[in-house]
Write a protein that holds these residues in place. Sequence first.
Motif, PDB file in Angstrom:
ATOM      1  N   VAL A  71       6.124  -9.064   8.556  1.00  0.00           N
ATOM      2  CA  VAL A  71       4.685  -8.889   8.741  1.00  0.00           C
ATOM      3  C   VAL A  71       4.275  -7.448   8.429  1.00  0.00           C
ATOM      4  CG1 VAL A  71       2.756  -9.103  10.352  1.00  0.00           C
ATOM      5  CG2 VAL A  71       4.685 -10.697  10.478  1.00  0.00           C
ATOM      6  N   LYS A  72       3.756  -7.230   7.223  1.00  0.00           N
ATOM      7  CA  LYS A  72       3.153  -5.965   6.810  1.00  0.00           C
ATOM      8  C   LYS A  72       4.141  -4.820   6.631  1.00  0.00           C
ATOM      9  CE  LYS A  72      -0.905  -7.579   9.239  1.00  0.00           C
ATOM     10  NZ  LYS A  72      -1.688  -7.512  10.473  1.00  0.00           N
ATOM     11  N   THR A 132      -3.975  -3.612   8.878  1.00  0.00           N
ATOM     12  CA  THR A 132      -3.016  -3.455   7.794  1.00  0.00           C
ATOM     13  C   THR A 132      -2.231  -2.164   7.961  1.00  0.00           C
ATOM     14  OG1 THR A 132      -4.592  -2.272   6.363  1.00  0.00           O
ATOM     15  CG2 THR A 132      -4.560  -4.678   6.201  1.00  0.00           C
ATOM     16  N   VAL A 133      -1.137  -2.060   7.208  1.00  0.00           N
ATOM     17  CA  VAL A 133      -0.372  -0.819   7.115  1.00  0.00           C
ATOM     18  C   VAL A 133      -0.831  -0.081   5.861  1.00  0.00           C
ATOM     19  CG1 VAL A 133       1.910   0.186   6.752  1.00  0.00           C
ATOM     20  CG2 VAL A 133       1.613  -1.700   8.376  1.00  0.00           C
ATOM     21  N   GLN A 134      -1.216   1.188   6.030  1.00  0.00           N
ATOM     22  CA  GLN A 134      -1.719   1.990   4.914  1.00  0.00           C
ATOM     23  C   GLN A 134      -0.749   3.078   4.477  1.00  0.00           C
ATOM     24  OE1 GLN A 134      -4.553   1.434   3.384  1.00  0.00           O
ATOM     25  NE2 GLN A 134      -5.871   0.293   4.769  1.00  0.00           N
ATOM     26  N   THR A 154       6.697  -4.980  13.961  1.00  0.00           N
ATOM     27  CA  THR A 154       5.591  -5.921  13.806  1.00  0.00           C
ATOM     28  C   THR A 154       4.259  -5.291  14.213  1.00  0.00           C
ATOM     29  OG1 THR A 154       7.122  -7.732  14.326  1.00  0.00           O
ATOM     30  CG2 THR A 154       4.769  -8.230  14.378  1.00  0.00           C
ATOM     31  N   PHE A 160      -4.021  -1.087  12.272  1.00  0.00           N
ATOM     32  CA  PHE A 160      -3.580  -1.974  13.355  1.00  0.00           C
ATOM     33  C   PHE A 160      -3.947  -1.366  14.721  1.00  0.00           C
ATOM     34  CE2 PHE A 160      -0.092   0.520  11.530  1.00  0.00           C
ATOM     35  CZ  PHE A 160       0.300   1.310  12.597  1.00  0.00           C
ATOM     36  N   SER A 180       0.800  -1.224   0.000  1.00  0.00           N
ATOM     37  CA  SER A 180       0.000   0.000   0.000  1.00  0.00           C
ATOM     38  C   SER A 180       0.828   1.267   0.000  1.00  0.00           C
ATOM     39  CB  SER A 180      -0.922   0.027   1.225  1.00  0.00           C
ATOM     40  OG  SER A 180      -1.797  -1.066   1.243  1.00  0.00           O
ATOM     41  N   GLY A 188      -1.988   3.036   9.854  1.00  0.00           N
ATOM     42  CA  GLY A 188      -2.855   2.013   9.280  1.00  0.00           C
ATOM     43  C   GLY A 188      -4.030   1.725  10.179  1.00  0.00           C
ATOM     44  N   GLY A 218       5.056  -0.965   3.119  1.00  0.00           N
ATOM     45  CA  GLY A 218       4.036  -1.412   4.056  1.00  0.00           C
ATOM     46  C   GLY A 218       2.806  -1.872   3.305  1.00  0.00           C
ATOM     47  N   GLY A 219       2.056  -2.760   3.897  1.00  0.00           N
ATOM     48  CA  GLY A 219       0.846  -3.262   3.258  1.00  0.00           C
ATOM     49  C   GLY A 219       0.202  -4.353   4.071  1.00  0.00           C
ATOM     50  N   ASN A 220      -0.145  -5.449   3.394  1.00  0.00           N
ATOM     51  CA  ASN A 220      -0.789  -6.578   4.061  1.00  0.00           C
ATOM     52  C   ASN A 220      -0.181  -7.868   3.528  1.00  0.00           C
ATOM     53  OD1 ASN A 220      -2.511  -7.999   5.710  1.00  0.00           O
ATOM     54  ND2 ASN A 220      -4.259  -7.877   4.313  1.00  0.00           N
TER      55      ASN A 220
END
Length: 516
Positions: free
Chosen positions: A218-219, A241-243, A236, A260, A190, A258, A202-204
Amino acid sequence: MIDFTPSRPRAIQAAAVRTASALRNVFPRLVATLSVTIALVATGLVLLPQAAQADTAPAAGLPETASTDVLPTVQINGVVWDQAIVGNTVYVAGEFTTARPAGAAEGVNTVPRANMLAYNLTTGVLINGFAPSFNAQVRSIAASPDGTKLYAGGNFTTVNGTNRYRVAALNASTGALITSFAPTVNGPVSTVGLSNGSLFIGGNFPSVKVGLVTSARVKLASFNAANGALLPWTPTPGDGTVQSLTVSPDGSKVAVGGSFTTFNGSGNPGYGLSLVDSTNGANLPLAANAQIRNGGAQSAILSLKGDADGFYGSGYHFGAGGNVEGSFQIDWSGQLKWVEDCHGDTYDIAPAGDVVYSASHKHYCGNIGTGGFPQTSPTWTFNRGTATTKFATGISKPDPYGYADHRGEPSPTLLNFFPDISAGSYTGKTQGAWSVEANSQYVLYGGEFPRVNNKPQQGLVRMAVKTIAPNLDGPRLSGAAMNPTLNSYARGTVGISWPGNTDRDNSRLTYKVYRG
């Protein structure tokens, strides 16, 4: 401001002052310059038409915004998610299949462009020599400091016909793949950011692969920007998710946003927002997370941008789980500088000088400390492009609609910058602008909008500061719409009134009334 000539009837003066007072009450923060000349002649009052010309002149102590003039810009047939300005080139990423010149109707004079293009910043014209082909959407882009490379993240699995899994590096001039950079990311990306030779993403996703080796990440992950080697950066996020992310100018810190609700096992800091060490990913102090809290299934921090003064963020929340729909600034030590507590999800922000521009669908800004626009009823009015000062000027007020609010926190001033960006249909979310970028001369909006200021202009638009803009986007009412009304209640006197006017990028309203 009301301007009168000498020898004016008191009834004329009183009516004009009443009108000005009403305008101040209705439009406390609209920014515009309006000159209306009314002549009192034997047959009554007539409006003397003048050319509408905006001057983007703010009140004393406030910075100038760009003009809201729509400058001709290449158009796309889908949605724009991100933009990057590199010198005189604008790179555009999203989900689209064609580009066409400004003024061309949809489907006319199109050329293929597969989810990325570039155009000339000063002319708005498509750059023909840059045409990389992505097989799925590109969500985020970042340019190398020297402007020679462009990094992209998204949902794609091929670029220019070659396998590249959700992250890629391109030659910024030709769009060719840089073959030395070829990591695989095992899920959507993302957001991407660059600093000191490292690419942060970052993302999912649960893992990344470099060569034949798959590693848990992880993300979030970080790579050597030159050769794609995986770096030992292992923050972590928990669920969600990380946006978004942005890196401090010195490269030592990364702000991450995000949906989280924990980060490195912590919920404060770590709820929707975290500030971490760029080398080892450890949590750093972030006192502002006590006030800025967007996480869970129905809220997130959607955008982060940084500069020497701190980082700027924006977000959304729907129901429980969050408290920010507007934007905010946090310094690099983690302290909240201000929060713009408007209602209406804010998708992106762009600091430029002393102004922060937003892409959103704001429908209420009345609880900003120095005032803002009300929420209209029964139909909401959406402002999809807005701007505030980059510095605090007041204290946020309580919210009257039952939203989570930031009463008592520092707030900026809402500036008079209200381009009319229409809603689009491509994503099915009925939004307009999803992306905004800016520098010292231009403000660029991207998204799924079909029109801006009621002119056809799909997906991309440029606006410029007044020194290089045409400055023709003037008052909304002119001609017959500004005809005055006359009433005589006593022999020898006449009272006059006229409609209140507004301007998209000026708040000073000047009415000149002359006795003939």
